[in-house]
Each structure stands twice: as C-alpha cells, then as structure tokens.
Write an enzyme that holds these catalytic residues in place. Structure first.
Site, PDB file in Angstrom:
ATOM      1  N   ASP A  28      -5.132 -12.736   2.879  1.00  0.00           N
ATOM      2  CA  ASP A  28      -6.366 -12.263   3.484  1.00  0.00           C
ATOM      3  C   ASP A  28      -7.588 -12.458   2.593  1.00  0.00           C
ATOM      4  OD1 ASP A  28      -5.119 -10.425   1.847  1.00  0.00           O
ATOM      5  OD2 ASP A  28      -5.171  -8.780   3.281  1.00  0.00           O
ATOM      6  N   HIS A  63      -6.606  -6.946  -0.702  1.00  0.00           N
ATOM      7  CA  HIS A  63      -6.660  -5.491  -0.873  1.00  0.00           C
ATOM      8  C   HIS A  63      -5.760  -5.096  -2.043  1.00  0.00           C
ATOM      9  CE1 HIS A  63      -7.481  -6.239   3.457  1.00  0.00           C
ATOM     10  NE2 HIS A  63      -8.426  -5.340   3.245  1.00  0.00           N
ATOM     11  N   HIS A  82       0.817  -1.221   0.000  1.00  0.00           N
ATOM     12  CA  HIS A  82       0.000   0.000   0.000  1.00  0.00           C
ATOM     13  C   HIS A  82       0.851   1.272   0.000  1.00  0.00           C
ATOM     14  CE1 HIS A  82      -3.714  -2.123   0.295  1.00  0.00           C
ATOM     15  NE2 HIS A  82      -3.485  -2.597   1.501  1.00  0.00           N
ATOM     16  N   ASP A 112      -3.077 -10.364  -2.743  1.00  0.00           N
ATOM     17  CA  ASP A 112      -3.650  -9.857  -1.495  1.00  0.00           C
ATOM     18  C   ASP A 112      -5.089  -9.418  -1.778  1.00  0.00           C
ATOM     19  OD1 ASP A 112      -2.401  -8.532   1.324  1.00  0.00           O
ATOM     20  OD2 ASP A 112      -4.211  -7.552   0.568  1.00  0.00           O
TER      21      ASP A 112
END
Length: 310
Positions: free
Chosen positions: A247, A165, A126, A163
């Site tokens: 995740d 996200h 991120h 991931d």
C-alpha cells in the site's frame, strides 16, 4: 531458486462490508497476475489450517477466546473494532493464514524450498498481544517468528515490514525481545500513529524508518539504505521474515507514498542479499496490505518474481 506460494480459497470467505478496502478482490487480482507465464515455475500449495493453540505463540489465551467469541454463527458480518470486521468463516481464514505462514517456515528451514510467499487474508501486523485492530485478528508474522525459534532453535530472527502503515502489533509483541529484530518503513503521520524513530524497543531491537507523506522511491530507498540494511548487517539474522504490504504504491487510496513496482523488486533484492550473507538464503514473505487492485497485483507480482530469481 524454488519459491513456494501458499494460497487457499478460504481466504476469499473472510467477509468485510461492501466498499471496505480489505476485500477478497485483493487476492483475486493477485491470482490473475500470477497466471502470467513468468510464474509457471512457482510451486503452489494449499495452506493448511493451524490449530487454535498456535495463536498462543504470540497472543494470550484470553485474547484467542475473545476473538472466538466475536465470530458470528449466522451469515452476517460483525464489526468488532473501528476498521475490523468478522464473518462466519473469519476464524477459519485467520487460522489458515497462520497455518500457511508456519508451513512456509517449515519448508524453508528444512530446505524443501528456497523461499516462500503466503497470499493470505486477513492481514496481521496491526494485531497486538491482546488487541485486534486495523483489519487484523492475529499477528501472522509474529507467530511465524516464534515458530521458527521454538521448533528450529534460531537465535536471531529479523522481520522487515514495508507496509505503508506501521506494524504496531509486531512492535508490541517483540518490544522487549532482543532475539527478534523488527525493522519498519512506513508513512508518518498515518494510522495507527506509532513508528517514530525514537521507538527503539527495550534492547534497541526496533528500528523504525518513517517516511513523510508525498515522498517516493528516493526517500524509501534511502530509508532502507540508512536504517534498515545497517540494522540487519549488525544483527546478522539466521532467518528473514517480510511483512509485505504493497500500500505504499502510488495508486493506493489509503496513503500518500508514491512507490512503483520496481521499488518492491529492489527492496526484495536487498533483503535476499542479506539472507544470502547470513541466513543461508532463507526468506518467508507474508502478504499484509495493498488496497488498489492494480497496484497490488503489479507490486506483489514483482516481489514474487524477485524471490523466484534468487
């Protein structure tokens, strides 16, 4: 196949508040899973700490200095962004994560090992060029890609991020760089709000495959088959990096994608096939998210097992 694991106790000393999902227990749970006899042949090494200037491979110096100013000297935890915290050892942990990633690249590209997994925290995908967010300080996978290009002259580096996200930071860093292909599967809508299919980069080198909430293995594998794998085939990478977040597992509390450990085994196998075809089997994988301890241990364990099997 020889698979190397980079780890270090300093990663346990990056502190977050009680109840924060990105916590040291994540690595402890993975360490317990890796005690299984299946991992007896895993080649384990201590990750080296990188120099501060390695951050500049993906971030401006002003950003490095801004992060350094946030690190508390006293024994406290400081909130520096909505979800992101640092403690006295956070900079050292982050630089050791970078050091592990760069050492893994060196090992694989010089033929010392076939592939490698870096079990580090804080995660990195991120972190944008000049912005920390989403638990991340520096973009480890972007730095690893730049290191591979600068030191070894690679022309085509692929980064695959599964991931749950979206890896907005990696997309930001390579948006206008056709020498790096960035492919991402992720839930949408979900934090950080980026990753739509029409976000394709300046030269079409960004390939996003968003997944709807409450979908599972079938949709994930279809996204891989229809978007990620064709992009990789067309790109013909010299080297593959994986932003390996776990995740998207059905147990994870931060999202609503319902994968199981076997899905990560399957995806790893598909990427290894591409690496065998174009990249002399060269793969380095970096831990990103994964916040249910059981789901993380199962999924990362199966991922590492698949790397070891070749």
């Amino acid at each position: 196949m020889t698979t190397r694991l980079y780890e270090h106790d300093i990663f346990l000393e990056h502190r977050t508040p009680e109840g924060h999902p990105e916590r040291a227990d994540r690595l402890r749970s993975l360490a317990i899973a890796l005690q299984h006899p299946n991992f007896e042949k895993l080649d384990r090494k201590q990750a080296p700490q990188a120099d501060e200037d390695t951050v500049l491979l993906a971030h401006p110096e002003s950003y490095l200095r801004a992060v350094m100013r946030e690190i508390p000297e006293e024994d406290t935890i400081r909130q520096i962004e909505a979800d992101t915290y640092v403690g006295p050892k956070s900079l050292q942990a982050a630089l050791t994560g970078i050091g592990g990633a760069m050492a893994a690249v060196d090992d694989v590209l010089t033929g010392k090992v076939d592939n490698a997994f870096v079990a580090a925290r804080p995660p990195g995908h991120h972190a944008e060029k000049d912005k920390y967010m989403g638990f991340c300080l520096f973009n480890n996978v972007a730095i690893a890609a730049r290191h591979a290009q600068r030191k070894y002259g690679l022309e085509r580096v692929a980064i695959v991020d599964w991931d749950v996200h979206h890896g907005n930071g990696t997309q930001d860093i390579f948006w206008d760089d056709p020498s790096v292909l960035f492919c991402s599967t992720h839930q949408m809508p979900l934090y950080p709000g980026t990753g739509a299919k029409d976000e394709s980069g300046k030269d079409g080198n960004i390939v996003n495959a968003p997944l709807s909430p409450d979908t599972g293995s079938e949709h994930f594998r279809e996204a891989f088959k229809s978007r990620v794998l064709p992009a990789l085939e067309n790109f013909r990478p010299d080297f593959i990096l994986i932003s390996a977040g776990f995740d998207a597992h059905h147990r994870d509390p931060l999202a609503q994608i319902n994968l199981v450990g076997d899905d990560f085994d399957w995806a790893t196998g598909r990427l290894m096939e591409i690496a065998g075809k174009y990249a002399n089997n060269r793969v380095v994988s970096l831990l990103e998210g994964g916040y249910d301890l059981e789901g993380l241990a199962e999924s990362a364990g199966m991922h590492i097992c698949r790397l070891m099997r070749g």
